[in-house]
Design a protein around this motif. Structure first.
Motif, PDB file in Angstrom:
ATOM      1  N   PRO A   1       0.821  -1.216   0.000  1.00 52.47           N
ATOM      2  CA  PRO A   1       0.000   0.000   0.000  1.00 52.47           C
ATOM      3  C   PRO A   1       0.853   1.263   0.000  1.00 52.47           C
ATOM      4  N   VAL A   2       0.364   2.250  -0.730  1.00 46.27           N
ATOM      5  CA  VAL A   2       1.085   3.523  -0.847  1.00 46.27           C
ATOM      6  C   VAL A   2       0.556   4.504   0.192  1.00 46.27           C
ATOM      7  N   VAL A   3       1.461   5.248   0.806  1.00 48.21           N
ATOM      8  CA  VAL A   3       1.060   6.421   1.582  1.00 48.21           C
ATOM      9  C   VAL A   3       1.596   7.640   0.832  1.00 48.21           C
ATOM     10  N   VAL A   4       0.692   8.570   0.537  1.00 43.40           N
ATOM     11  CA  VAL A   4       1.104   9.790  -0.153  1.00 43.40           C
ATOM     12  C   VAL A   4       1.379  10.859   0.907  1.00 43.40           C
ATOM     13  N   VAL A   5       2.551  11.475   0.836  1.00 41.59           N
ATOM     14  CA  VAL A   5       2.918  12.522   1.796  1.00 41.59           C
ATOM     15  C   VAL A   5       2.915  13.865   1.052  1.00 41.59           C
ATOM     16  N   LEU A   6       1.971  14.711   1.438  1.00 37.25           N
ATOM     17  CA  LEU A   6       1.829  16.016   0.785  1.00 37.25           C
ATOM     18  C   LEU A   6       2.456  17.088   1.674  1.00 37.25           C
ATOM     19  N   GLY A   7       3.357  17.870   1.123  1.00 36.97           N
ATOM     20  CA  GLY A   7       4.036  18.910   1.913  1.00 36.97           C
ATOM     21  C   GLY A   7       3.387  20.267   1.722  1.00 36.97           C
TER      22      GLY A   7
ATOM     23  N   LEU B   1       6.273   5.106   0.057  1.00 34.89           N
ATOM     24  CA  LEU B   1       5.791   6.486   0.143  1.00 34.89           C
ATOM     25  C   LEU B   1       5.925   7.195  -1.199  1.00 34.89           C
ATOM     26  N   GLU B   2       4.955   8.047  -1.475  1.00 36.67           N
ATOM     27  CA  GLU B   2       5.065   8.979  -2.601  1.00 36.67           C
ATOM     28  C   GLU B   2       5.015  10.367  -2.010  1.00 36.67           C
ATOM     29  N   VAL B   3       5.866  11.261  -2.471  1.00 36.78           N
ATOM     30  CA  VAL B   3       5.838  12.613  -1.907  1.00 36.78           C
ATOM     31  C   VAL B   3       5.438  13.634  -2.969  1.00 36.78           C
ATOM     32  N   GLU B   4       4.797  14.670  -2.503  1.00 38.51           N
ATOM     33  CA  GLU B   4       4.333  15.714  -3.422  1.00 38.51           C
ATOM     34  C   GLU B   4       4.324  17.041  -2.657  1.00 38.51           C
ATOM     35  N   GLN B   5       4.917  18.061  -3.240  1.00 40.74           N
ATOM     36  CA  GLN B   5       4.942  19.383  -2.589  1.00 40.74           C
ATOM     37  C   GLN B   5       3.738  20.179  -3.100  1.00 40.74           C
ATOM     38  N   VAL B   6       2.759  20.378  -2.253  1.00 44.96           N
ATOM     39  CA  VAL B   6       1.557  21.112  -2.684  1.00 44.96           C
ATOM     40  C   VAL B   6       1.747  22.616  -2.481  1.00 44.96           C
ATOM     41  N   ALA B   7       2.457  22.961  -1.401  1.00 45.15           N
ATOM     42  CA  ALA B   7       2.702  24.378  -1.103  1.00 45.15           C
ATOM     43  C   ALA B   7       3.958  24.442  -0.249  1.00 45.15           C
ATOM     44  N   GLN B   8       4.442  25.654   0.009  1.00 42.44           N
ATOM     45  CA  GLN B   8       5.611  25.799   0.893  1.00 42.44           C
ATOM     46  C   GLN B   8       5.449  27.120   1.628  1.00 42.44           C
ATOM     47  N   LEU B   9       4.765  27.073   2.780  1.00 38.26           N
ATOM     48  CA  LEU B   9       4.509  28.326   3.488  1.00 38.26           C
ATOM     49  C   LEU B   9       4.441  28.146   4.997  1.00 38.26           C
ATOM     50  N   ASP B  10       4.621  29.267   5.675  1.00 39.34           N
ATOM     51  CA  ASP B  10       4.368  29.358   7.104  1.00 39.34           C
ATOM     52  C   ASP B  10       2.840  29.367   7.208  1.00 39.34           C
ATOM     53  N   SER B  11       2.282  28.494   8.031  1.00 43.23           N
ATOM     54  CA  SER B  11       0.827  28.321   7.955  1.00 43.23           C
ATOM     55  C   SER B  11       0.033  29.517   8.450  1.00 43.23           C
ATOM     56  N   LYS B  12       0.704  30.502   9.063  1.00 43.81           N
ATOM     57  CA  LYS B  12      -0.014  31.744   9.393  1.00 43.81           C
ATOM     58  C   LYS B  12      -0.507  32.405   8.113  1.00 43.81           C
ATOM     59  N   ASP B  13       0.141  32.104   6.988  1.00 42.18           N
ATOM     60  CA  ASP B  13      -0.231  32.699   5.703  1.00 42.18           C
ATOM     61  C   ASP B  13      -1.130  31.785   4.870  1.00 42.18           C
ATOM     62  N   MET B  14      -1.708  30.763   5.486  1.00 39.57           N
ATOM     63  CA  MET B  14      -2.558  29.844   4.744  1.00 39.57           C
ATOM     64  C   MET B  14      -3.711  30.596   4.069  1.00 39.57           C
ATOM     65  N   GLY B  15      -4.060  30.141   2.883  1.00 34.24           N
ATOM     66  CA  GLY B  15      -5.134  30.824   2.146  1.00 34.24           C
ATOM     67  C   GLY B  15      -5.994  29.833   1.376  1.00 34.24           C
ATOM     68  N   PHE B  16      -7.034  30.356   0.758  1.00 35.63           N
ATOM     69  CA  PHE B  16      -8.024  29.505   0.105  1.00 35.63           C
ATOM     70  C   PHE B  16      -7.449  28.773  -1.107  1.00 35.63           C
TER      71      PHE B  16
END
Ligand code: SIN
Length: 315
Positions: free
Chosen positions: A6-12, A52-67
């Motif tokens: 089984p694969v676990v996908v790790v999204l960053g 594992l499969e890895v994927e970078q979805v975003a790269q931010l300090d989460s105080k700046d999280m947005g829609f």
């Protein structure tokens, strides 16, 4: 031959878990979101035992999280959840808005498999770095047979997306589920379940996700938070209504009570078509019983989660 593990996908998405400081003894003067998710995984030798499969979805300090990031994250999760070979998803995130992203995903995903958010209170360069163990524990939960729903793992504790909130600025065990209690513990790679896995409660049909979540950040419903406190006035509510907001969530005292000046302004706003929700500013408990207030209560949701609920209801 096809790989049947089984694969676990790790999204960053960034956060302190991906943060770096100049000195290994510096636990506060760091910059969040510096290392890629592939680096975070590579830094934990025990993770090489998993598929594992890895994927970078975003790269931010989460105080700046947005829609925009929320939309991307939800769509990537939905994509991977639909893959038969995927057992679960892990998302690396900052702790500061972790509870908001967790609640958002809880309300938009048909999470029939574990979707596990994790984070860290110490940067990756710290002698006390907690990210590696949190990541390892998250993968263990993502691979747990029968587990499902959006959850958060930190400091060996599994929290549900509805209950989890950050309650400490510095300690490694910065999250709590309050009086609901933890869902499970992760101990030496074994998940010990304490109560039922969270239900899946998506607001939209799975095939409507991409078309319902706006692509433009400005198209998301404008829901703002106001506060009831000693000496509060109608001014913030009136200013926001004049600015044309869709909804207001009020951070209410105790069991959902409001300063009379704020309450009058909110009743007027509601009469004018603004959606109003009362959420308690208490750290624990929910708004209990039937009140004679004409303003609906968010019950067990805290203020930031009530805001997300109000936004999703307006889409
Ligand atoms: C963040 O939320 O991205 C920074 C703080 C943290 O992860 O603890």
């Amino acid at each position: 031959m096809q790989n049947k593990t089984p694969v676990v996908v790790v999204l960053g998405t960034g956060g302190t878990i991906a943060g770096t400081a100049r000195s290994a003894s510096d636990n506060v003067g760091y910059t969040a979101a510096q290392l890629g998710v592939a680096d975070l995984v590579a830094a934990v030798p025990a993770l090489s035992a998993f598929n594992l499969e890895v994927e970078q979805v975003a790269q931010l300090d989460s105080k700046d999280m947005g829609f925009g990031v929320w939309r991307d994250l939800a769509l990537r999760c939905a994509h991977h959840l639909a893959r038969a070979e995927v057992a679960g998803i892990v998302i690396t995130h900052g702790t500061d808005t972790l509870e908001e992203t967790a609640y958002f995903l809880h309300r938009v995903l048909h999470a029939n498999k574990p979707v596990v958010l994790t984070a860290a209170m110490r940067p990756a360069t710290s002698t006390q770095a907690d990210g590696p163990q949190n990541l390892l524990d998250s993968v263990a939960l993502a691979l747990t047979q029968g587990a499902h729903g959006v959850m958060v793992v930190m400091a060996g504790t599994v929290h549900g997306a509805v209950e989890v909130r950050k309650v400490h600025t510095y300690q490694l065990d910065a999250l709590t589920s309050g009086d609901s209690g933890a869902l499970a513990r992760v101990e030496e790679g074994a998940v010990r379940q304490l109560r039922a896995w969270p239900p899946t409660e998506p607001v939209f049909a799975a095939d409507k996700l991409a078309s319902t979540l706006p692509t433009q950040e400005s198209a998301w419903p404008q829901v703002h938070i106001v506060s009831s406190h000693a000496g509060a006035t109608a001014l913030p509510v009136k200013a926001l209504v004049a600015a044309g907001v869709h909804g207001l969530v009020v951070s209410a005292t105790g069991n959902g009570t409001l300063h009379h000046a704020v309450e009058a302004a909110l009743i007027e706003a509601q009469a004018a078509g603004v959606k109003v929700l009362r959420a308690t500013r208490c750290n624990d408990g929910c708004i209990v019983g039937i009140s004679d207030s004409p303003l609906p209560a968010a019950r067990a949701l805290n203020v930031v989660k009530a805001r997300i609920e109000s936004m999703l209801q307006a889409l």
